[in-house]
Design a protein around this motif. Structure first.
Motif: not given
Length: 451
Positions: A334-350
């Motif tokens: 089971l994996a999870g990624v951050n939302d793409i909206a977090g890219e502006e804060e350097g916390e986007g999906p990886d």
């Protein structure tokens, strides 16, 4: 950039003003008398509503007291939904209006057409003269004339005697019926208003009554037989905020727990606000019950505030945040990624961080808020992606716009070797109204092809 924003704002204001003028014209001006109380009251309401809507939406995005957001939010967003369906109903009425006028004109013309007089039969030769024919003067004609003169004299003499007699007044004439044009305007306007209010009322009940349970089975080629029938309760877009609070969260939790799932997946857009304002509203999430726990990934709305703060808070409530991470559960990853909206804060999906180094022979399930990352999921060999974000369109005909912006609007679709399931979500954003896209909690049952 500033010029573009200003131009977009001007366009938006122009469209809103034009829509309200059109509604005022059809519902107020065309259905009321000029200068009358009804027209004045209707005009005042049509001025107040857009002002209230702009104020309600404005304070919702500003640093204002939470209580003020709640007070102004309900009428503002409910009117936005009503405005949409009122416009649609009135536009349909434009097609009905000339047809109704034509029908009324034909009925009026039929009533006003004079009936043909009956044709008299010709007289028969030798038949007696009609009884109303004038009689020839006889010998007593002079006596009759004298008698008539006497009667006239007596009548004239008695005129003064009856002068004090009161003559009864004639009954008052009935009020004139409204013109056919006015009648048509009132019928069409009333029907449009009733249809809009009924639609919004139905849509609000879809949200406030809580989500329904939807079930879907997804076969995974790599899933071991031991994990056959594993049940994941997927919920997204709860949208706790000024309009949907603690009671809404409790309804969602009760619905999820009623399914007795093996695992709960909260796939983003949990909140529309800060922990300070909405922490109490989110507390029912601590009551989620599942054999292997509850997991959470961020949605784009978490980044409208402080996403890191919410990640910490849901952890305190007993949920396990998956920030570009994975865990091994019951024969699958089971994996999870951050939302793409977090890219502006350097916390986007990886995806590399979440999926790198895993055993490709194991089945995999990915939690990702937005369906648009499905192509990354396919590239990394994911078997099933669980998403939300679209609301299923939330309010028809907005679903056509949402469908154009997302690979899958709602439901299960296959992309190569990767299955994508998109839930319609359990809440609502903006107006707490759903039309044609009822809220749901989906129980995804995994099926092993080896079973």
């Amino acid at each position: 950039m500033i010029v573009v924003v200003v131009l977009m704002a001007l366009v938006a204001v122009t469209l809103v003003a034009g829509a309200h003028y059109y509604i005022w014209r059809r519902l107020v001006r065309d259905t009321t008398a000029a200068g009358g109380t009804a027209r004045k009251a209707g005009t005042a309401v049509m001025i107040l509503l857009p002002v209230l809507t702009v104020a309600g939406v404005g304070v919702g995005r500003a640093e204002t007291p939470f209580a003020l957001k709640q007070v102004l939010g309900w009428p503002a967003y409910m009117w936005l939904a009503t405005l949409l369906y009122l416009l649609l109903a009135l536009l349909v009425g434009e097609a009905v209006r000339p047809v109704l006028r034509r029908v009324l004109d034909r009925r009026a013309a039929a009533r006003e057409t004079p009936q043909t007089a009956p044709v008299e039969e010709p007289a028969t030769v030798g038949a007696p003269a009609p009884s109303n024919a004038p009689a020839a003067p006889g010998p007593d004609a002079d006596k009759g004339r004298d008698a008539d003169k006497g009667a006239d004299t007596e009548k004239a003499a008695g005129t003064d005697k009856g002068a004090d007699t009161v003559t009864p007044e004639a009954p008052a004439a009935p009020a004139p019926a409204p013109s056919r044009r006015l009648f048509v305007s009132r019928v069409v306007g009333g029907a449009a208003a009733a249809a809009a209010l009924a639609t919004v009322g139905y849509g609000a009940s879809n949200v406030l009554s809580g989500p329904s349970v939807k079930r879907v089975t997804v076969p995974l080629a790599k899933l071991p037989r031991a994990a056959h029938g594993y049940r994941i309760a997927v919920v997204s877009d709860i949208h706790l905020g000024p309009l949907l609070g603690r009671a809404h969260a409790q309804r969602v939790v009760d619905t999820i727990n009623s399914t007795n799932p093996d695992l709960v997946a909260v796939v983003g857009d949990l909140v529309d606000g800060t922990v300070a304002d909405l922490g109490p509203a989110a507390e029912p999430l601590a009551g989620l019950r599942a054999k292997h726990g509850s997991y959470f990934v961020t949605g784009n709305h978490e980044y409208f505030g402080d996403a890191a703060e919410w990640v910490d808070h849901v952890r305190e409530l007993g949920l396990h945040p998956l920030e570009n991470a994975r865990v091994e559960i019951a024969g699958f990853d089971l994996a999870g990624v951050n939302d793409i909206a977090g890219e502006e804060e350097g916390e986007g999906p990886d995806f590399e961080k979440a999926l790198g180094g895993r055993d490709p022979a194991r089945a995999s399930v990915l939690l990702a808020h937005q369906p648009v990352v499905i192509h990354d999921a396919v590239k990394h060999g994911i078997d099933l992606q669980l998403s939300g974000h679209t609301h299923g369109g939330q309010m028809w005909p907005v679903n056509y716009i949402a469908q154009a912006a997302n690979p899958t609007l709602a439901g299960l679709e296959q992309y190569g070797d990767t299955a994508l399931y998109v839930t319609r979500g359990a809440g609502a954003w903006g107006p707490p109204v759903r039309v044609g896209a009822p809220a749901d909690v989906t129980v995804v049952q995994l099926a092993s092809r080896q079973a």
